[in-house]
Motif scaffolding. Structure first.
Motif: not given
Length: 323
Positions: A311-312, A302-305, A252-253
């Motif tokens: 994303l927000i 770490i990627a999710a944090l 996504l990033l």
């Protein structure tokens, strides 16, 4: 000063090489790189170098899959996991380990996971319909991802012993730790098979800035090319899942990072996303190794944090733009 795609690519590649050097020097023990002894040579060539090569392989897979999904669905919030492909591939992988179909080191594991990924793609197309809109594809993908996640949670809960639960749960969170050349060999076939497919469908992806009706008048068989691109996404996502577990948000990033540096054309988004994904995953993995914890944090955490807050922000920007 406006940079060309080639100049930007070379700059990003140089930064990636520097970050790779930093990743190689980070670890539990300091090494003499100029004159290593036998043990240090084993650590370098059997642990650290494979980890860096695997980071590049997984990042290329995630970055390219993310770019293809965002261009295919014409949605900047799409990412590989949204199709349910990564969830189905992970589910089949965990199931094969749970039921003892294949050992974790078997080269048949990617093929079995690919079956799961292709099943996810087939189910996606079945639920969304042959002439599905991007919105229906995303909703169908979310449903498949949710079901596969629930099934994985059940298998983890029913793990035969706590050690198996710990190992599978750690793998499910996405990790580049304790990897070898074998893990690299698990990832490379899927990436190698997907790259020609993406190259064949590149002009179709470029044309999707227009409506599907207009794209069809340009001579493209929309259904055929869409299925081809979904197959490429399945191959790329499966390669990443089998080798390193489920690592979210990188796909996504990476395309958004390309847009942030000023390259909005689909051609640039498609081919610069893999190198930006390499930068992201190298950074996340280096942070994971540098953080002082009793056990190395999975890079997926770490990627999710980092990815979830971003994303927000992206969702707020989209809402503001539509208001």
């Amino acid at each position: 000063m406006n940079l060309s795609q080639r100049q930007c690519y070379l700059i990003l590649l140089g930064i990636a090489i520097l970050l790779s050097g930093l990743q190689l020097t980070v670890g539990g023990s300091s090494l003499n790189w100029w004159a290593p002894n036998a043990l240090e040579s084993d650590i370098i060539w059997d642990i650290r170098v494979p980890r860096t090569v695997l980071t590049w392989s997984v990042a290329i897979a995630l970055g390219l899959a993310g770019a293809v999904m965002q261009l295919l669905l014409r949605n900047p919030l799409a990412e590989p996991g949204i199709t349910g492909v990564s969830g189905c591939a992970a589910l089949v992988t965990i199931a094969s380990l749970y039921f003892g179909w294949l050992p974790a080191f078997s080269f048949g594991l990617p093929a079995l996971a690919l079956v799961g990924g292709l099943f996810g793609v087939s189910l996606l197309m079945l639920l969304a319909g042959q002439r599905a809109s991007p919105t229906r594809l995303i909703l169908a993908g979310v449903a498949i991802a949710t079901m596969s996640s629930a099934a994985m949670g059940l298998l983890l809960y029913l793990a035969p012993n706590p050690f198996a639960f710990q190992e599978w749960a750690f793998w499910h969170m996405g990790s580049l730790a304790n990897k070898s050349w074998h893990s690299v060999m698990l990832a490379l076939p899927g990436v190698a098979l997907a790259l020609p497919l993406v190259w064949l469908g590149r002009r179709f992806l470029y044309a999707l800035t227009l409506s599907e009706e207009t794209v069809a008048t340009m001579g493209f068989n929309v259904a055929r090319y869409r299925n081809l691109m979904l197959l490429a996404v399945a191959l790329l996502t499966t390669a990443s899942v089998v080798a390193a577990g489920v690592i979210g948000f990188v796909g996504l990033l990476a395309p958004h990072a390309v847009r942030l540096i000023g390259f909005n054309h689909p051609k640039y988004v498609l081919w610069l996303s893999p190198i930006t994904a390499i930068l992201l995953l190298l950074s996340f993995d280096t942070i994971a190794q540098l953080m002082s914890t009793a056990r190395e944090l999975p890079v997926g955490v770490i990627a999710a944090l980092v990815g979830a807050p971003l994303l927000i922000v992206l969702l707020v920007r989209e809402r503001t733009r539509d208001a």
